[in-house]
Design a protein around this motif. Structure first.
Motif, PDB file in Angstrom:
ATOM      1  N   SER A  30       0.832  -1.197   0.000  1.00 56.71           N
ATOM      2  CA  SER A  30       0.000   0.000   0.000  1.00 56.71           C
ATOM      3  C   SER A  30       0.866   1.246   0.000  1.00 56.71           C
ATOM      4  O   SER A  30       1.924   1.277   0.631  1.00 56.71           O
ATOM      5  CB  SER A  30      -0.893   0.060   1.246  1.00 56.71           C
ATOM      6  N   ILE A  31       0.380   2.256  -0.685  1.00 53.07           N
ATOM      7  CA  ILE A  31       0.965   3.599  -0.631  1.00 53.07           C
ATOM      8  C   ILE A  31      -0.176   4.527  -0.278  1.00 53.07           C
ATOM      9  O   ILE A  31      -1.246   4.463  -0.884  1.00 53.07           O
ATOM     10  CB  ILE A  31       1.602   3.993  -1.968  1.00 53.07           C
ATOM     11  N   PHE A  32       0.044   5.370   0.752  1.00 51.11           N
ATOM     12  CA  PHE A  32      -1.024   6.263   1.168  1.00 51.11           C
ATOM     13  C   PHE A  32      -0.481   7.569   1.723  1.00 51.11           C
ATOM     14  O   PHE A  32       0.628   7.635   2.238  1.00 51.11           O
ATOM     15  CB  PHE A  32      -1.956   5.593   2.179  1.00 51.11           C
ATOM     16  N   LEU A  33      -1.290   8.616   1.587  1.00 50.89           N
ATOM     17  CA  LEU A  33      -1.001   9.928   2.137  1.00 50.89           C
ATOM     18  C   LEU A  33      -1.843  10.076   3.392  1.00 50.89           C
ATOM     19  O   LEU A  33      -3.055   9.858   3.353  1.00 50.89           O
ATOM     20  CB  LEU A  33      -1.341  11.025   1.129  1.00 50.89           C
ATOM     21  N   GLU A  34      -1.193  10.417   4.495  1.00 58.39           N
ATOM     22  CA  GLU A  34      -1.884  10.484   5.778  1.00 58.39           C
ATOM     23  C   GLU A  34      -1.795  11.889   6.355  1.00 58.39           C
ATOM     24  O   GLU A  34      -0.728  12.499   6.382  1.00 58.39           O
ATOM     25  CB  GLU A  34      -1.237   9.491   6.747  1.00 58.39           C
ATOM     26  N   GLY A  35      -2.927  12.390   6.809  1.00 61.58           N
ATOM     27  CA  GLY A  35      -2.973  13.664   7.527  1.00 61.58           C
ATOM     28  C   GLY A  35      -3.011  13.381   9.011  1.00 61.58           C
ATOM     29  O   GLY A  35      -3.757  12.522   9.472  1.00 61.58           O
ATOM     30  N   GLY A  36      -2.167  14.088   9.783  1.00 58.89           N
ATOM     31  CA  GLY A  36      -2.061  13.813  11.219  1.00 58.89           C
ATOM     32  C   GLY A  36      -1.295  12.525  11.424  1.00 58.89           C
ATOM     33  O   GLY A  36      -0.420  12.169  10.635  1.00 58.89           O
ATOM     34  N   GLY A  37      -1.598  11.822  12.485  1.00 58.05           N
ATOM     35  CA  GLY A  37      -0.989  10.526  12.739  1.00 58.05           C
ATOM     36  C   GLY A  37       0.481  10.579  13.098  1.00 58.05           C
ATOM     37  O   GLY A  37       1.007  11.622  13.486  1.00 58.05           O
ATOM     38  N   PRO A  38       1.166   9.442  12.944  1.00 57.72           N
ATOM     39  CA  PRO A  38       2.566   9.353  13.339  1.00 57.72           C
ATOM     40  C   PRO A  38       3.501  10.316  12.605  1.00 57.72           C
ATOM     41  O   PRO A  38       4.562  10.646  13.103  1.00 57.72           O
ATOM     42  CB  PRO A  38       2.935   7.899  13.015  1.00 57.72           C
ATOM     43  N   GLY A  39       3.120  10.780  11.417  1.00 61.67           N
ATOM     44  CA  GLY A  39       3.925  11.759  10.689  1.00 61.67           C
ATOM     45  C   GLY A  39       3.716  13.181  11.169  1.00 61.67           C
ATOM     46  O   GLY A  39       4.269  14.113  10.608  1.00 61.67           O
ATOM     47  N   LEU A  40       2.889  13.347  12.191  1.00 60.57           N
ATOM     48  CA  LEU A  40       2.532  14.614  12.834  1.00 60.57           C
ATOM     49  C   LEU A  40       1.636  15.463  11.952  1.00 60.57           C
ATOM     50  O   LEU A  40       0.434  15.434  12.113  1.00 60.57           O
ATOM     51  CB  LEU A  40       3.757  15.366  13.329  1.00 60.57           C
TER      52      LEU A  40
END
Length: 183
Positions: A30-40
């Motif tokens: 999977s490839i995904f763009l995440e808002g918030g979460g562990p990437g801050l």
């Protein structure tokens, strides 16, 4: 304390029963763009699922800001690398309960100058992270959607202003949502 023991017991029993609900996954990348979460703030992530129920993911995020007013200038940069292991065994078809934990490496640097004075600094820190969320991901691949709650764990973290002590470990709740694709 009894609530924690009860919740942990339920999760262990549910995890033990999951092979009956598990469905073989054809799409394990999977490839995904995440808002918030562990990437801050945000992160671009890659995840590999193995044994149908376990996933390992790594991501990257970079932010840079600068400001100026008259002869004064300031700039700051932050990069993050979240690394997590996840359990997806509590699932039915496209829907999964997502449980995970890991760490986020955070690098920060900044500089400022004003009225003939200049200062700069940089550093790296590691935050612990635990996630609990919902995932919609077809076992055969396609559009992936995730939403949930994360707990960031590290020195100086607190919801209250008075609780932010740089020498004490605290917990900060954090939301996340991601969109992506699995193949």
């Amino acid at each position: 304390m009894n609530r924690i023991v009860t919740a942990a017991t339920i999760l262990v029993l549910a995890a033990a029963a999951t092979p009956a609900f598990a469905e073989d996954r054809d799409a394990t990348n999977s490839i995904f763009l995440e808002g918030g979460g562990p990437g801050l703030a945000y992160s671009l992530n890659y995840e590999r699922i193995f044994e149908n129920d376990f996933g390992l993911r790594v991501g990257f995020s970079y932010l840079s800001i600068s400001a100026s007013a008259g002869s004064s200038t300031a700039d700051a940069t932050m990069w993050t690398v979240p690394v997590l292991a996840q359990y997806l065994g509590l699932s039915s078809g496209n829907h999964s309960l997502e449980l995970g934990g890991g760490a986020t490496i955070v690098g920060v640097s900044g500089s400022a100058s004003s009225m003939g004075l200049a200062a700069s600094g940089s550093g790296t820190l590691v935050l612990g992270t635990a996630i609990l969320g919902y995932r919609r991901q077809p076992p055969s691949g396609g559009f992936q959607f995730r939403i949930g709650l994360e707990a960031l764990v590290g020195k100086g973290l607190s919801l209250s202003e008075s609780g932010r002590n740089p020498d004490q470990i605290g917990v900060l709740p954090w939301m996340y949502m991601s969109l992506g694709f699995s193949i």
